[in-house]
Design a protein around this motif. Structure first.
Motif, short mmCIF file in Angstrom:
data_model
loop_
_atom_site.label_atom_id
_atom_site.label_comp_id
_atom_site.label_asym_id
_atom_site.label_seq_id
_atom_site.Cartn_x
_atom_site.Cartn_y
_atom_site.Cartn_z
N THR A 1 -12.51 0.82 -9.51
CA THR A 1 -12.46 2.24 -8.99
C THR A 1 -11.08 2.42 -8.17
OG1 THR A 1 -13.39 1.30 -6.85
CG2 THR A 1 -14.79 2.09 -8.62
N GLY A 2 -10.19 1.31 -8.07
CA GLY A 2 -9.01 1.76 -7.29
C GLY A 2 -8.54 0.33 -6.54
N VAL A 3 -7.27 0.75 -6.02
CA VAL A 3 -6.55 -0.51 -5.25
C VAL A 3 -6.92 -0.30 -3.86
CG1 VAL A 3 -4.17 -1.34 -4.71
CG2 VAL A 3 -4.69 -0.12 -7.09
N GLN A 4 -7.57 -1.21 -3.24
CA GLN A 4 -7.61 -1.56 -1.96
C GLN A 4 -6.72 -2.33 -1.08
OE1 GLN A 4 -10.29 -2.88 -4.45
NE2 GLN A 4 -10.54 -0.69 -4.60
N GLY A 5 -5.69 -2.98 -1.60
CA GLY A 5 -4.80 -3.53 -0.89
C GLY A 5 -3.69 -4.46 -1.80
N VAL A 6 -2.61 -4.68 -1.25
CA VAL A 6 -1.53 -5.37 -2.02
C VAL A 6 -0.99 -6.43 -1.07
CG1 VAL A 6 0.68 -5.37 -3.20
CG2 VAL A 6 -0.99 -3.55 -3.64
N HIS A 7 -1.04 -7.59 -1.40
CA HIS A 7 -0.36 -8.59 -0.73
C HIS A 7 0.97 -9.06 -1.48
CE1 HIS A 7 0.01 -11.76 2.39
NE2 HIS A 7 0.09 -12.83 1.42
N ASP A 8 2.03 -8.89 -0.98
CA ASP A 8 3.23 -9.51 -1.90
C ASP A 8 3.44 -10.93 -1.49
OD1 ASP A 8 4.58 -7.08 -3.09
OD2 ASP A 8 4.46 -6.28 -1.09
N VAL A 9 3.74 -11.57 -2.67
CA VAL A 9 4.31 -12.91 -2.68
C VAL A 9 5.64 -12.92 -2.27
CG1 VAL A 9 4.57 -15.26 -4.24
CG2 VAL A 9 2.76 -13.60 -4.55
N PRO A 10 5.97 -13.80 -1.25
CA PRO A 10 7.44 -13.77 -1.08
C PRO A 10 8.51 -14.31 -2.02
CG PRO A 10 5.95 -15.00 0.73
CD PRO A 10 5.14 -14.70 -0.41
N ALA A 11 9.48 -13.69 -1.81
CA ALA A 11 10.61 -13.63 -3.15
C ALA A 11 10.85 -15.22 -3.43
CB ALA A 11 11.70 -12.86 -2.75
N GLU A 12 11.09 -15.95 -2.57
CA GLU A 12 11.36 -17.32 -2.58
C GLU A 12 10.29 -18.14 -3.22
OE1 GLU A 12 13.40 -20.45 -3.24
OE2 GLU A 12 14.49 -18.63 -2.45
N PHE A 13 9.08 -17.74 -2.89
CA PHE A 13 7.79 -18.36 -3.68
C PHE A 13 7.70 -18.13 -5.29
CE2 PHE A 13 3.58 -19.63 -4.64
CZ PHE A 13 3.56 -21.06 -4.28
#
Length: 273
Positions: free
Chosen positions: A46-58
């Motif tokens: 039904t859609g996107v509820q949230g985004v948690h970005d992975v740190p660039a170094e990881f």
């Protein structure tokens, strides 16, 4: 030798799109899949509820884990929401001399929810497009990369495909799934040729993950040693069949996924699958 492809992308906990759809596609096409997660995405049909970005170094650490251990034959790149993530991926691709790079410039989910920050679009265009063997934008994505209006016909699609070539990729597959008409037409555009790929437009609401599926199917073909044009044709055929079988699945309350395993699962009438 076992063909290996890695997907560098965001997740989908309902497994219709993102890394999970890529792994399904690799598996259905006989390719071993590895992953580098760039974002944890809370989304469903039904859609996107949230985004948690992975740190660039990881992200860099995951790429080291994969590329220092596995003999990667092809790379599929999906959701990269921030400039620092894009730069981390570009650094890793260069460090490990990655080959057969398929870039799906994911910007908006099937539901219409944005998946990339505005400032990341320019970084994606300037940093990663020149590293790609092939990019696979849909009509809105192609338009955004070019700061133009979406193509309204095949002539405009071809013109935009050629303009995208000028940004550095070896080839462009500009997808016509957002168009209209009885056929869904994609164009494979290179410096030497234009290949028209047409299929019947499938009437289904279950289109979640189509872009992820096509790009990962192309990567799977390249991983097995297929030439680009053959890999793109086979990927188009695979996605068309997955769309045709999508209504066999009853997944979620919105736009459900395509049927990645349409050729492998038994078709048992009357059973919920």
């Amino acid at each position: 030798m076992t063909a290996i492809a890695v997907t560098i992308a965001g997740t989908d906990p309902t497994a219709g799109a993102g890394i999970q759809a890529d792994l399904k596609t690799f598996s259905a096409l006989g390719v071993y899949g590895a992953t580098v997660m760039t974002a944890l995405v809370a989304q469903n049909t039904t859609g996107v509820q949230g985004v948690h970005d992975v740190p660039a170094e990881f992200v860099r650490a995951q790429m080291r884990s994969v590329f220092t251990d596995l003999d990667v034959d092809a790379v599929k790149i999906g959701m990269l929401s921030r400039p620092e993530t894009i730069r981390a991926v570009a650094d890793g691709l260069a460090e490990f001399a990655a080959r057969n790079i398929v870039l799906d410039p994911v910007m908006v989910a099937q539901s219409g929810d944005p998946l990339i920050t505005p400032e990341a679009v320019a970084t994606l265009r300037d940093t990663l497009l020149p590293m790609a063997m092939v990019i696979t934008p849909n009509l809105p994505e192609a338009a955004r990369l070019l700061d133009a209006d979406p193509a309204g016909d095949e002539h405009a699609m071809l013109e935009q495909g050629r303009r995208l070539l000028d940004l550095g990729p070896e080839a462009v597959v500009i997808k016509g799934g957002h168009g209209t008409g009885a056929e869904s037409v994609d164009l494979l555009v290179t410096q030497d040729e234009v290949v028209r790929l047409a299929a019947e437009r499938i009437a289904t609401r279950n289109t979640h993950g189509t872009g992820c599926t096509l790009s990962s199917a192309i990567a799977a073909g390249l991983a097995t040693g297929a030439p680009l044009a053959s890999a793109v044709r086979a990927a188009k055929d695979y996605l068309t069949a997955a769309l045709a079988a999508a209504d066999d699945l009853r997944i979620g309350h919105g736009q459900g996924p395509v049927h990645h395993f349409h050729a492998l699962w038994p078709n048992l009438p009357g059973e919920k699958r």
